[in-house]
Design a protein around this motif. Structure first.
Motif, mmCIF file in Angstrom:
data_model
loop_
_atom_site.group_PDB
_atom_site.id
_atom_site.type_symbol
_atom_site.label_atom_id
_atom_site.label_comp_id
_atom_site.label_asym_id
_atom_site.label_seq_id
_atom_site.Cartn_x
_atom_site.Cartn_y
_atom_site.Cartn_z
ATOM 1 N N MET A 27 1.045 -1.304 0.016
ATOM 2 C CA MET A 27 -0.036 -0.057 0.074
ATOM 3 C C MET A 27 0.877 1.417 0.267
ATOM 4 O O MET A 27 1.939 1.190 -0.355
ATOM 5 N N GLY A 28 0.472 2.313 0.613
ATOM 6 C CA GLY A 28 1.115 3.732 0.397
ATOM 7 C C GLY A 28 1.033 4.284 1.731
ATOM 8 O O GLY A 28 0.854 3.863 2.851
ATOM 9 N N MET A 29 1.640 5.626 1.555
ATOM 10 C CA MET A 29 1.485 6.661 2.743
ATOM 11 C C MET A 29 0.118 6.961 3.166
ATOM 12 O O MET A 29 -0.097 7.082 4.180
ATOM 13 N N LEU A 30 -0.903 6.812 2.142
ATOM 14 C CA LEU A 30 -2.127 7.234 2.515
ATOM 15 C C LEU A 30 -2.754 6.113 3.610
ATOM 16 O O LEU A 30 -3.253 6.671 4.604
ATOM 17 N N GLU A 31 -2.322 5.028 3.316
ATOM 18 C CA GLU A 31 -2.741 3.986 4.160
ATOM 19 C C GLU A 31 -2.244 3.775 5.479
ATOM 20 O O GLU A 31 -2.857 3.635 6.664
ATOM 21 N N LEU A 32 -1.024 4.069 5.348
ATOM 22 C CA LEU A 32 -0.255 4.195 6.628
ATOM 23 C C LEU A 32 -0.664 5.249 7.515
ATOM 24 O O LEU A 32 -0.732 5.107 8.758
ATOM 25 N N GLY A 33 -0.695 6.619 6.652
ATOM 26 C CA GLY A 33 -1.463 7.636 7.485
ATOM 27 C C GLY A 33 -2.751 7.269 8.413
ATOM 28 O O GLY A 33 -3.013 7.706 9.382
ATOM 29 N N LEU A 34 -3.608 6.386 7.639
ATOM 30 C CA LEU A 34 -4.876 6.115 8.226
ATOM 31 C C LEU A 34 -4.734 5.315 9.410
ATOM 32 O O LEU A 34 -5.515 5.396 10.425
ATOM 33 N N ALA A 39 4.297 20.726 0.235
ATOM 34 C CA ALA A 39 3.160 20.311 1.247
ATOM 35 C C ALA A 39 3.530 19.563 2.328
ATOM 36 O O ALA A 39 2.698 19.627 3.315
ATOM 37 N N ALA A 40 4.887 18.715 2.739
ATOM 38 C CA ALA A 40 5.392 18.470 3.761
ATOM 39 C C ALA A 40 5.379 19.545 4.740
ATOM 40 O O ALA A 40 5.282 19.305 5.867
ATOM 41 N N ARG A 41 6.231 20.712 4.296
ATOM 42 C CA ARG A 41 6.299 21.808 5.362
ATOM 43 C C ARG A 41 5.138 22.210 5.576
ATOM 44 O O ARG A 41 5.012 22.607 6.810
ATOM 45 N N VAL A 42 4.305 22.538 4.788
ATOM 46 C CA VAL A 42 2.807 22.973 5.307
ATOM 47 C C VAL A 42 1.937 21.960 6.139
ATOM 48 O O VAL A 42 1.644 22.482 7.346
ATOM 49 N N CYS A 96 3.841 11.111 8.453
ATOM 50 C CA CYS A 96 3.655 10.290 9.531
ATOM 51 C C CYS A 96 3.222 11.058 11.043
ATOM 52 O O CYS A 96 2.170 10.601 11.537
ATOM 53 N N VAL A 97 3.908 11.948 10.955
ATOM 54 C CA VAL A 97 3.892 12.843 12.513
ATOM 55 C C VAL A 97 2.403 13.615 12.378
ATOM 56 O O VAL A 97 1.781 13.654 13.246
ATOM 57 N N SER A 98 2.105 13.954 10.926
ATOM 58 C CA SER A 98 0.934 14.807 10.914
ATOM 59 C C SER A 98 -0.143 13.887 11.060
ATOM 60 O O SER A 98 -1.281 14.324 11.563
ATOM 61 N N ALA A 99 -0.072 12.710 10.429
ATOM 62 C CA ALA A 99 -1.137 11.656 10.542
ATOM 63 C C ALA A 99 -1.605 11.331 12.291
ATOM 64 O O ALA A 99 -2.629 11.115 12.746
ATOM 65 N N LEU A 100 -0.345 11.191 12.741
ATOM 66 C CA LEU A 100 -0.646 10.664 14.298
ATOM 67 C C LEU A 100 -1.195 11.753 15.059
ATOM 68 O O LEU A 100 -2.032 11.802 15.944
ATOM 69 N N ALA A 124 -4.313 19.153 4.996
ATOM 70 C CA ALA A 124 -2.877 19.086 4.603
ATOM 71 C C ALA A 124 -2.135 17.763 4.585
ATOM 72 O O ALA A 124 -1.399 17.235 3.843
ATOM 73 N N GLN A 125 -2.563 17.065 5.476
ATOM 74 C CA GLN A 125 -2.026 15.567 5.531
ATOM 75 C C GLN A 125 -2.364 14.698 4.476
ATOM 76 O O GLN A 125 -1.634 14.039 3.902
ATOM 77 N N LEU A 126 -3.661 14.634 4.287
ATOM 78 C CA LEU A 126 -4.110 13.803 2.946
ATOM 79 C C LEU A 126 -3.586 14.451 1.628
ATOM 80 O O LEU A 126 -2.968 13.308 0.753
ATOM 81 N N GLN A 127 -3.433 15.709 1.666
ATOM 82 C CA GLN A 127 -2.772 16.097 0.119
ATOM 83 C C GLN A 127 -1.399 15.489 0.105
ATOM 84 O O GLN A 127 -0.737 15.058 -0.807
ATOM 85 N N LEU A 128 -0.650 15.837 1.236
ATOM 86 C CA LEU A 128 0.544 15.311 1.434
ATOM 87 C C LEU A 128 0.933 13.882 1.004
ATOM 88 O O LEU A 128 1.676 13.240 0.400
#
Length: 368
Positions: free
Chosen positions: A66-73, A295-298, A225-229, A278-282
């Protein structure tokens, strides 16, 4: 455009929610805090057994593909329950080895990382200058210098760290069974162990270094990752605060009906939704292979800013009980403040954005 989660993504959220809820009751988390336990080992084993530790790793490397979107979820659900596991650092370090490690490194450590037997940490200070220098030696490198404020538990088996080599800055995966820097340890307010690591001609093998693109690869994923958490932490904290002021009455009315509280709650809600966007867009930009530095900085700026605003709001809404160290909302406050500082706070991100704007055509930066 359809912004709903796919069936697979919904299944990932459901699985993560089930696991974290099982190990994330207020009583369970309070018991961990009372024991000064910063890692929930039974939960960690469950995450390994279900494959969530390697959800973003390609299938060819043994992951779920999968990807960063799924890890973020998954991380968002971890934040909601304050689950005490080093998921994001381990997942990213594993992904870094799987995608940027030389074959010898992958063969020697990837199976161990996938099992979760020895979790991996990340020295999150990647900006400015590296704290370590790596000098070539026979069959390897000699590391010298200091890594300050590194989140590193005694249980961690690996550390992904930055060092300056004669060829430039590179990431090294350090096996802490064989690399033993001098440690000066302390505790953050959310019970995470933080260390200053001192290296003096510490030898590491040649294949411990990751390829050159790994450094630029790592930062946006760290911010993601930090933003998702943080999103999960703040979402749950605000939900609890809203429920509290809806139930508590003053002058015969719910506290939440007073205009001052309603306006402040609305401001906090806006901060959470800005962070979500912002997290989902990144995450989406990373998974699509698009430029993502801006996007990461934002996203990281918003994670820090929202952490300050929403964390304080949720605690203040609880009045005096919010300052009780044993009351659940205080643990959400502590976690939100700790997350705000990882990999640089809001001001640090604004400084990076400002320098980028000064050095880049404004139309090009906005387009990115």
């Amino acid at each position: 455009m359809n912004f709903e989660l796919t069936g697979d993504q919904t299944a990932v959220v459901d699985l993560a929610t089930s696991l974290f809820r099982e190990h994330g009751s207020d009583d369970h988390i309070r018991a961990l805090h009372e024991k000064d336990a910063s890692i929930d080992r039974p939960l960690w084993r469950k995450l390994s057994e279900t494959g969530l530790l390697s959800i973003a790793l390609p299938e060819a490397a043994g992951g779920a593909g999968m990807g960063m979107l799924e890890l973020g979820l998954v991380l968002q659900q971890q934040g909601r329950f304050l689950a005490a596991v080093p998921l994001w650092t381990h997942a990213l370090a594993t992904l870094a080895v799987g995608t940027h490690g030389v074959p010898a490194l992958r063969e020697s450590v990837l199976a161990t990382l996938l099992s979760g037997e020895r979790p991996a940490a990340i020295a999150t200070e990647l900006d400015a200058r590296a704290g370590l220098t790596a000098t070539p030696s026979q069959q390897g490198w000699l590391l010298d210098g200091e890594l300050p404020s590194t989140l590193l538990e005694p249980w961690h088996g690996f550390l992904l760290a930055l060092a300056t080599t004669p060829q430039g800055r590179r990431l090294f995966l350090l096996d802490l069974q064989h690399v033993a820097p001098e440690r000066t340890s302390g505790r953050l307010t959310d019970l995470q162990t933080v260390c200053t690591l001192n290296f003096s001609r510490v030898f590491v093998a040649q294949d411990c270094v990751l390829d050159a693109p790994a450094l630029d690869w790592l930062w946006p994923r760290m911010a993601c990752c930090v933003s998702a958490l943080q999103l999960g932490v703040l979402e749950e904290a605000l939900s609890r605060a809203a429920a509290y002021v809806s139930e508590r009455h003053q002058f015969g009315r719910p506290l939440g009906s007073f205009q001052a509280l309603a306006v402040r709650a609305a401001d906090a809600y806006i901060q959470v939704e800005l962070l979500r966007s912002a997290q989902l867009q990144l995450a989406w930009r990373i998974d699509q292979g698009l430029p993502c530095e801006a996007a990461a900085r934002v996203a990281k700026h918003q994670a820090s800013q929202a952490g300050h605003i929403v964390g304080h709001t949720a605690q203040h809404f609880h009045g005096g009980v919010g300052a009780d160290l044993q009351y659940p909302i205080h643990r959400f406050y502590l976690k939100s403040q700790a997350q705000s500082l990882i990999a640089g706070g809001a001001e640090a991100q604004l400084a990076h954005i400002g320098r980028a704007l000064a050095d880049t055509d404004i139309a090009e930066y906005i387009h990115e």
